[in-house]
Design a protein around this motif. Structure first.
Motif, mmCIF file in Angstrom:
data_model
loop_
_atom_site.group_PDB
_atom_site.id
_atom_site.type_symbol
_atom_site.label_atom_id
_atom_site.label_comp_id
_atom_site.label_asym_id
_atom_site.label_seq_id
_atom_site.Cartn_x
_atom_site.Cartn_y
_atom_site.Cartn_z
ATOM 1 N N LEU A 176 0.843 -1.198 0.000
ATOM 2 C CA LEU A 176 0.000 0.000 0.000
ATOM 3 C C LEU A 176 0.875 1.242 0.000
ATOM 4 C CD1 LEU A 176 -1.662 0.485 3.544
ATOM 5 C CD2 LEU A 176 0.490 -0.716 3.136
ATOM 6 N N ALA A 177 0.319 2.333 -0.554
ATOM 7 C CA ALA A 177 1.043 3.599 -0.632
ATOM 8 C C ALA A 177 0.049 4.723 -0.878
ATOM 9 C CB ALA A 177 2.084 3.573 -1.752
ATOM 10 N N PHE A 178 0.355 5.899 -0.340
ATOM 11 C CA PHE A 178 -0.440 7.096 -0.599
ATOM 12 C C PHE A 178 0.139 7.866 -1.778
ATOM 13 C CE2 PHE A 178 -1.578 6.536 3.911
ATOM 14 C CZ PHE A 178 -2.959 6.688 3.830
ATOM 15 N N SER A 179 -0.734 8.553 -2.502
ATOM 16 C CA SER A 179 -0.278 9.516 -3.494
ATOM 17 C C SER A 179 0.400 10.671 -2.761
ATOM 18 C CB SER A 179 -1.460 10.025 -4.320
ATOM 19 O OG SER A 179 -2.405 10.682 -3.485
ATOM 20 N N PRO A 180 1.210 11.488 -3.461
ATOM 21 C CA PRO A 180 1.917 12.575 -2.768
ATOM 22 C C PRO A 180 1.010 13.519 -1.985
ATOM 23 C CG PRO A 180 2.855 12.243 -4.938
ATOM 24 C CD PRO A 180 1.633 11.373 -4.871
ATOM 25 N N ASP A 234 6.148 12.910 -8.417
ATOM 26 C CA ASP A 234 5.160 13.235 -9.433
ATOM 27 C C ASP A 234 3.945 12.325 -9.375
ATOM 28 O OD1 ASP A 234 6.619 15.373 -10.520
ATOM 29 O OD2 ASP A 234 7.860 13.989 -11.677
ATOM 30 N N GLY A 235 3.928 11.397 -8.424
ATOM 31 C CA GLY A 235 2.783 10.518 -8.270
ATOM 32 C C GLY A 235 2.840 9.252 -9.087
ATOM 33 N N ASN A 236 3.958 8.977 -9.758
ATOM 34 C CA ASN A 236 4.099 7.711 -10.468
ATOM 35 C C ASN A 236 4.261 6.576 -9.460
ATOM 36 O OD1 ASN A 236 4.268 8.866 -13.202
ATOM 37 N ND2 ASN A 236 6.220 9.694 -12.487
ATOM 38 N N GLY A 294 11.940 9.962 -4.823
ATOM 39 C CA GLY A 294 10.805 9.271 -4.228
ATOM 40 C C GLY A 294 10.210 10.017 -3.049
ATOM 41 N N MET A 295 8.972 9.668 -2.747
ATOM 42 C CA MET A 295 8.331 10.151 -1.534
ATOM 43 C C MET A 295 8.748 9.247 -0.393
ATOM 44 S SD MET A 295 6.526 12.791 -2.359
ATOM 45 C CE MET A 295 5.557 12.944 -0.872
ATOM 46 N N GLN A 296 9.511 9.768 0.521
ATOM 47 C CA GLN A 296 10.001 8.983 1.643
ATOM 48 C C GLN A 296 10.082 9.912 2.842
ATOM 49 O OE1 GLN A 296 11.629 5.667 1.399
ATOM 50 N NE2 GLN A 296 12.816 5.583 3.261
#
Length: 298
Positions: A176-180, A234-236, A294-296
């Motif tokens: 699972l992961a959230f969009s930015p 960028d939400g990829n 990345g979103m981290q």
């Protein structure tokens, strides 16, 4: 042979032709749950069947971070920098405090034991979201064969400790992961063990107070399935697959693939600029530097 495949021409701007996929560690049985600790300059990851969490540091290699790990699977960091871990063996989600002590986040719901928490993310409001499929209790390979007491669900734990099943209709939720902007929650449904359920990524709309709606099919990985994934700025969506890592645009079309010689289970962004993709793939850890961040957190 190229180490990537561009489906959308834009993907060629995401990879660097002189930055190939590199194997940085091997010799494990089934690696999962990578998480980057930038302040410590290291990667933590789980080798589930061997009941360990390992640490990899550039220049130093691999060492054991925790043994036994209670058959740890997914890992992440919360907004305070603490390790949050899904444990198959104890059927719980824990947090490792900064002094090394362990706090139990969740181990039951409405008086019944969780199945085998698998993957976990932390939202900006400090709520903890995790998936609870039955994989860790179906055999003795990644935990202990046990009775299933609850449906396989996605849970949210609020900062005050209140736990809520927010998605109960999936067969076996996994990554699972959230969009930015946290308005979307992506969840992989990898189906019931020993079954023939459809395997796909679904997407939920996230509303106020952590309520979710929707759950429409977003993308189906082929070959293989979406076990774990992360998003970039960028939400990829960068997802595991049988042939490597697939990059899926926010509108659901395949951008391209990074080819890996083993079946990929999960991945995370890390490195000094969060531009490095760390990949857990069956028996090994791989990495590649990208022209993406990345979103981290934190």
């Amino acid at each position: 042979m190229s180490f990537f495949e561009a489906i959308d021409p834009v993907f060629r701007t995401y990879v660097l032709c002189n930055a190939p996929v590199k194997q940085i560690a091997t010799g494990f049985d089934w690696v999962e749950g990578p998480v980057w600790f930038g302040d410590a300059g290291c990667l933590l990851f789980s080798d589930i069947p061997n009941n360990r969490i390992h640490r990899w540091c550039p220049g130093a290699g691999v060492s054991v971070f925790r043994e036994p790990s209670n058959f740890a699977n997914g890992n992440t960091r919360d907004r305070q920098g603490r390790l949050v871990t899904c444990e198959h063996g104890t059927r719980r989600v824990t947090r490792t405090e900064l002094d090394g002590s362990i706090t139990v986040i969740a181990d039951s719901y409405r008086g019944k034991r969780l199945n085998s928490p698998n993957d976990v993310v932390v939202k900006s409001d400090n709520s903890i979201w995790f998936t609870d499929p039955h994989y860790g209790i179906m055999t003795d390979y990644e935990g202990y064969r046990s009775e299933q007491e609850l449906p396989c669900s996605v849970y949210r734990v609020d900062p005050d400790g209140h736990i809520e099943a927010v998605a109960t209709e999936l067969k076996c939720p996994n990554g699972l992961a959230f969009s930015p902007d946290e308005t979307r929650l992506y969840v992989a449904d990898t189906g019931r063990m020993f079954g023939a359920d459809a395997q796909y990524v679904c997407v939920f709309d996230v509303g106020p107070a952590g309520k979710i709606s929707g759950g429409n099919a977003f993308y189906t990985i082929s070959p293989g399935c979406a076990d774990g994934f992360r998003v970039d700025f960028d939400g990829n969506l960068w997802s595991s697959a049988a042939d490597g890592v697939h990059c899926i645009a926010p509108d659901g079309h395949l951008m391209g693939k990074i080819l890996v010689p083993e079946v990929v289970s999960n991945l995370c962004f890390g490195g000094r600029a969060k531009h490095q993709l760390f990949i857990t793939a069956t028996t090994s850890i791989y990495t590649i530097s990208l022209n993406r961040c990345g979103m981290q957190h934190p």
